[in-house]
Design an enzyme around this catalytic site. Structure first.
Site, PDB file in Angstrom:
ATOM      1  N   ASP A   1     -11.407   3.225   4.296  1.00  0.00           N
ATOM      2  CA  ASP A   1     -11.813   1.818   4.232  1.00  0.00           C
ATOM      3  C   ASP A   1     -13.328   1.673   4.116  1.00  0.00           C
ATOM      4  OD1 ASP A   1      -9.784  -0.060   4.069  1.00  0.00           O
ATOM      5  OD2 ASP A   1      -9.363  -0.029   6.208  1.00  0.00           O
TER       6      ASP A   1
ATOM      7  N   LYS B   1       0.824  -1.210   0.000  1.00  0.00           N
ATOM      8  CA  LYS B   1       0.000   0.000   0.000  1.00  0.00           C
ATOM      9  C   LYS B   1       0.858   1.259   0.000  1.00  0.00           C
ATOM     10  CE  LYS B   1      -3.772  -2.359   2.373  1.00  0.00           C
ATOM     11  NZ  LYS B   1      -4.423  -2.670   3.662  1.00  0.00           N
TER      12      LYS B   1
ATOM     13  N   GLN C   1      -4.813  -1.223   9.906  1.00  0.00           N
ATOM     14  CA  GLN C   1      -4.560  -2.536   9.316  1.00  0.00           C
ATOM     15  C   GLN C   1      -5.071  -3.645  10.237  1.00  0.00           C
ATOM     16  OE1 GLN C   1      -3.215  -3.100   6.203  1.00  0.00           O
ATOM     17  NE2 GLN C   1      -3.753  -5.243   6.575  1.00  0.00           N
TER      18      GLN C   1
END
Length: 289
Positions: free
Chosen positions: A120, A53, A97
């Site tokens: 997200d 990422k 995460q």
């Protein structure tokens, strides 16, 4: 029937080129999109995902912060870090995460992230906006799936879509997106009795059950479009999806491979959401002035 293999890598590259142009436009206006990724401990798989990422951010002109809390960090330390980033104007997206340590409350952590920086799409407010058809942030994997279908010219309107998987990360949001595009949607899971009787009705089949090779060719209707979200490491070390790839060739009209299908799109949509967040922040600043 010849099955077309959907090249998620190529489609993601095309989309990332557009994201890079948008980031450059923002930079010319004095705003560099910023993404902060927070992780607790050093989970090996998480380290790989975060590294990918961060690298993708650099290629897209997005500023990134990789914030790693120690193995001994408690939930309060994580919440403090999130609150600090909520107030940091240089950060437009915050990603926590997963997985988190078992004694952390996932609900509290996700709710702590500002809904305006929740790239997200997991905050309850953003989930609610998606449910009523006015999304602010769409979870990255479902958004990537919809972009794949769009690129392939597969319209959900009037089609029967079957989703195998009911998670808040993929199953539920992709079902909502398909429903909003005019599909008739059935949601199943790995415990659905006679799963094949349901999947054989699908014109569009999205599989996100976390069960390697769960779906075989005999469980498909000829001509189905199959989107495989699963990524499972087999005992011999190879990666496999939730679909038995070789067995669906010749039956499916289109199928995504694992790897190289949905995965690259998920990262591209993270970049998309971050740049979109920066664009909204700039527009809000201009409105205030």
């Amino acid at each position: 029937m010849q099955t077309r293999i959907i090249d998620g890598n190529a489609i993601a590259r095309e989309l990332r080129a557009g994201i890079l142009r948008r980031a450059a436009t923002l930079a010319a206006s004095g705003v560099r999109p910023g993404l902060a990724v927070i992780r607790v401990g050093s989970h090996p798989a998480s380290s790989v995902y975060v590294r990918n990422k961060i690298a993708a951010c650099g290629e897209a002109g997005i500023h990134s912060q990789d914030i790693q809390l120690s193995e001994t960090a408690d939930e309060a330390a994580l919440l403090d870090q999130i609150r600090a980033l909520n107030g940091d104007a240089s950060i437009h997206g915050i990603l926590v995460q997963l997985p988190l340590p078992r004694d952390f409350s996932l609900e509290r952590v996700l709710e702590a992230v500002s809904p305006l920086k929740d790239v997200d799409g997991f905050h309850p407010l953003n989930a609610g906006l998606l449910a009523v058809g006015h999304p602010r942030f769409v979870p990255c994997t479902p958004l990537g799936i919809m972009k794949l279908l769009e690129h392939e010219g597969v319209s959900p309107e009037g089609r029967h879509a079957v989703v195998v998987g009911r998670s808040n990360i993929v199953g539920k949001p992709v079902a909502l997106l398909l429903l909003q595009k005019g599909a008739t949607v059935t949601i199943c899971n790995s415990r659905t009795p006679d799963l094949g009787s349901m999947t054989r009705q699908a014109e569009i089949l999205v599989v996100a059950a976390g069960k390697p090779k769960l779906i075989t060719g005999e469980m498909l209707s000829p001509g189905a479009v199959v989107i495989d979200v699963g990524i499972n490491r087999l005992a011999e070390g190879k990666l496999a999806g939730d679909v038995d790839f070789s067995s669906v060739l010749g039956t499916a009209a289109r199928v995504t491979p694992v790897p190289g299908g949905v995965g690259p799109m998920t990262i591209a949509m993270l970049l998309e959401n971050t740049v979109a967040s920066a664009e909204r922040a700039l527009a809000a600043d201009r409105t205030r002035t």
